[in-house]
Scaffold this motif. Sequence first.
Motif, PDB file in Angstrom:
ATOM      1  N   MET A 179       2.194   6.450  19.175  1.00 39.03           N
ATOM      2  CA  MET A 179       1.817   4.288  19.109  1.00 39.03           C
ATOM      3  C   MET A 179       1.606   3.821  17.449  1.00 39.03           C
ATOM      4  SD  MET A 179       1.206   4.479  22.291  1.00 39.03           S
ATOM      5  CE  MET A 179       0.295   2.815  21.987  1.00 39.03           C
TER       6      MET A 179
ATOM      7  N   PHE B  72      -2.078   6.098  24.642  1.00 39.51           N
ATOM      8  CA  PHE B  72      -2.078   5.134  24.630  1.00 39.51           C
ATOM      9  C   PHE B  72      -2.043   3.740  24.748  1.00 39.51           C
ATOM     10  CE2 PHE B  72       1.266   7.403  27.610  1.00 39.51           C
ATOM     11  CZ  PHE B  72       3.072   7.962  26.483  1.00 39.51           C
TER      12      PHE B  72
ATOM     13  N   THR C  36       2.237   1.171  28.739  1.00 40.50           N
ATOM     14  CA  THR C  36       2.907   1.288  27.529  1.00 40.50           C
ATOM     15  C   THR C  36       4.002  -0.149  27.428  1.00 40.50           C
ATOM     16  OG1 THR C  36       4.738   2.882  28.418  1.00 40.50           O
ATOM     17  CG2 THR C  36       2.241   3.672  27.587  1.00 40.50           C
TER      18      THR C  36
ATOM     19  N   VAL D   5       0.561  11.390  20.612  1.00 43.64           N
ATOM     20  CA  VAL D   5       0.845  10.369  21.388  1.00 43.64           C
ATOM     21  C   VAL D   5       0.257   9.496  20.129  1.00 43.64           C
ATOM     22  CG1 VAL D   5      -0.106   8.489  23.566  1.00 43.64           C
ATOM     23  CG2 VAL D   5       0.322  11.033  23.953  1.00 43.64           C
TER      24      VAL D   5
END
Length: 354
Positions: free
Chosen positions: A296, A350, A37, A292
Amino acid sequence: MIDRRALLAAPLALAACERFAEAQTPARAVPGLKSITPFPVGTCIKSNQIDDPAWVDLAGKHVSQLTPEWEMKMEYILADGLDRPRFDGPDRIAAFAAERGMRLHGHTLIWYAQGEEAFAHLDRARFTAAFDAYIATVAGRYRGKVVSWDVVNEPITDAGDGLRDCHWSRALGQDGYIIRAFERARAADPDAVLFLNDYNLENTPRKGATFLKLVERLMKAGAPIGGIGSQAHLDIEIPAGQIRTFIRNAASLGLPIHISELDASLRSDRRVDLRSREQRLAQQTGRVGELVEAFMALPASQRFAFTVWGLRDTDSWLRQGERDDGQDQPLPFDAGGRPNPMFDAMVAGFTKRA
């Protein structure tokens, strides 16, 4: 005759055996979350976990930011009274973070659920002075050691119909105590990013909307709010798309967003839950994956950090005491540090390419 004690003991013994078996099975090779990440990945920490080599190794591989789970809260610091604050626990955590090169997120300065007993005997003037002094002392002590603070924690009612009535609001006003806390935190630590933090913002749309309206009011009032903290204790049964909608609405305010306390219990409040474990895991990974992906999708400048509220299932507040039947999987890793389906959903989100 049925031995009731044996019946009651059997599930506990089975759970203990499962935890022992988990601890004996090697974890499969997986990427470190922090290595995949472009923003910090965090977890909460209790100071006694520093003495657990398995936890230290797991945290060292996967996280780059720590949040004290309890020992920076007023209940801990003022356990001996206003005149005798204790800092042994948070000091140890701060030293550990510095030694390991991890960011430290302060949690939390002002919370409706704590401080009433310590402040109850004070008149208005002394109450206000003690409020200011507490923030100055705590935030000032960790100036340069923390990168950020949850300045005010959980100001919105569970139903989302307004702000909580609490000892802080009764003395200083519902918006007033929040604005004052942010101003005093900014004076004590000019460089820290200052967050407003709350839960069920994704789970309860009305609460999410009320929270964002409060953020807007604070910004218009000139309060030095620097970010939005969404705890993300996810209800895995909420409709698909609800999490994404809240994150998109929050992003419209232009502030950094911290996913600050993620966990996702497999349990339900239903009296009878007919879902299979596979169905519950599918709901869990679906909602975590949505969170997530929504995070993102934020501009890079708004992705402050992504924090899970514990690493191993057995570390979770959801797995403590009598409520623990040994079956819940609210976190990315099991008791032996092996990745759960939740971990795989996080990695998939991710690393997904648009």
